[in-house]
Motif scaffolding. Structure first.
Motif, short mmCIF file in Angstrom:
data_model
loop_
_atom_site.label_atom_id
_atom_site.label_comp_id
_atom_site.label_asym_id
_atom_site.label_seq_id
_atom_site.Cartn_x
_atom_site.Cartn_y
_atom_site.Cartn_z
N PHE A 198 25.97 30.76 -43.36
CA PHE A 198 25.71 29.37 -42.98
C PHE A 198 26.96 28.65 -42.45
O PHE A 198 26.86 27.55 -41.93
CB PHE A 198 25.16 28.60 -44.18
CG PHE A 198 23.80 29.05 -44.62
CD1 PHE A 198 22.65 28.62 -43.98
CD2 PHE A 198 23.66 29.94 -45.67
CE1 PHE A 198 21.40 29.05 -44.37
CE2 PHE A 198 22.41 30.38 -46.08
CZ PHE A 198 21.27 29.92 -45.43
N VAL A 207 21.39 33.03 -34.48
CA VAL A 207 20.66 32.49 -35.63
C VAL A 207 19.76 33.57 -36.23
O VAL A 207 18.98 34.23 -35.53
CB VAL A 207 19.83 31.26 -35.22
CG1 VAL A 207 19.02 30.74 -36.41
CG2 VAL A 207 20.76 30.17 -34.68
N SER A 213 16.87 29.62 -40.62
CA SER A 213 17.43 28.31 -40.95
C SER A 213 16.76 27.79 -42.21
O SER A 213 15.57 28.03 -42.46
CB SER A 213 17.23 27.32 -39.80
OG SER A 213 15.86 27.17 -39.50
N LEU A 257 19.95 24.08 -41.74
CA LEU A 257 21.19 24.87 -41.69
C LEU A 257 20.86 26.27 -41.19
O LEU A 257 20.00 26.95 -41.75
CB LEU A 257 21.84 24.94 -43.07
CG LEU A 257 22.30 23.62 -43.69
CD1 LEU A 257 22.81 23.84 -45.10
CD2 LEU A 257 23.40 22.99 -42.82
N ALA A 258 21.54 26.68 -40.13
CA ALA A 258 21.27 27.98 -39.51
C ALA A 258 22.19 29.05 -40.08
O ALA A 258 23.40 28.84 -40.20
CB ALA A 258 21.45 27.89 -38.00
#
Length: 264
Positions: free
Chosen positions: A93, A99, A102, A106-107
């Motif tokens: 994170f 990615v 998430s 928050l990815a």
């Protein structure tokens, strides 16, 4: 034979343990310390999975060769991996990249996960090598090896006193805990418990300082002047040279794998 460092924490729990002798014990302590330090340096500086995984495999081979108790060793490694698990959960994170998923906006990135796994492999490899090469020797042997390697005397003294008196501090802590239990003290989540625990650690610190002063006075009465005297002459034999050359060749291989990956 004096107690090996690898068994120290367990022996403090009241278990009588003895290290099984292996061919690694016949290797000069200086060679073992230098090889473990160079191995840790090369593995930690590795930036690719291939050399770190190869280092981890070599660490397992050394663990088997040194005849360590596999279950006890794995328990100690898992204790460290619990901390590394926190790193694996947090680092994705905080590292930018592709990615993965998430959570609450928050990815988590694949690059962060890869970096966390790489750090975990490095930590496990270094710890296992230290268990195999360094922790299987006694504290006095390690102290003599460090002194022969021209490590400052003050660092050698600190290491030897730490190994010796951690057991004494542990016994002092257990004695005070039994005294608290005899007075019907029970751990709870209230102010009285936190104050009592604070007093416990405060008294432990005070008693440790007082004991250190008594030990210092006793050593000065016996003529201690801050110098670490070496009572034996360590000599390298054939097995030491062969082991050192093999380790150096292996480390050169790891460095070569890192260089090859950089140029790809």
């Amino acid at each position: 034979m004096s107690q090996g460092l690898e068994h120290s924490l367990t022996s403090w729990s009241g278990q009588a343990l003895k290290h099984q002798a292996s061919w690694i014990d016949a290797i000069d302590a200086r060679v073992r310390v230098l090889c473990s330090g160079l191995f840790a340096l090369v593995v930690v500086l590795s930036s690719q999975f291939a050399p770190t995984l190869l280092g981890l495999i070599a660490a397992f081979v050394l663990v088997k060769s040194s005849k360590l108790n596999i279950k006890r060793t794995l328990r100690r490694v898992i204790a460290m991996d619990l901390f590394m698990l926190t790193l694996i959960c947090i680092l994705p994170f905080t590292t930018p990249g592709d990615v993965m998923f998430s959570v609450f906006g928050l990815a988590a990135s694949w690059q962060g996960l890869s970096h966390a796994l790489l750090i975990t492999i490095k930590a496990n490899a270094v710890l296992l090598v230290l268990f195999s090469l360094v922790a299987t020797m006694s504290a006095s042997t390690l102290g003599h090896a460090l002194a022969h390697l021209k490590v400052p005397d003050k660092l050698v003294h600190l290491m030897l006193f730490m190994v010796r008196y951690l057991d004494v501090i542990s016994q002092e802590y257990k004695k005070m805990r039994r005294a608290m239990q005899a007075r019907a003290f029970v751990l709870r989540t209230n102010r009285h418990t936190w104050k009592s625990i604070g007093y416990l650690f405060g008294m432990l610190l005070i008693r440790s300082v007082e004991r250190a002063e008594r030990i210092s006075d006793a050593m000065k009465c016996r003529g201690f002047c801050g110098r670490y005297y070496l009572n034996d002459d360590m000599k390298m034999g054939r097995i030491d040279i062969i082991f050192g050359v093999c380790v150096m060749c292996f480390l050169i291989l790891l460095i070569g794998l890192n260089i090859d990956d950089l140029f790809k």
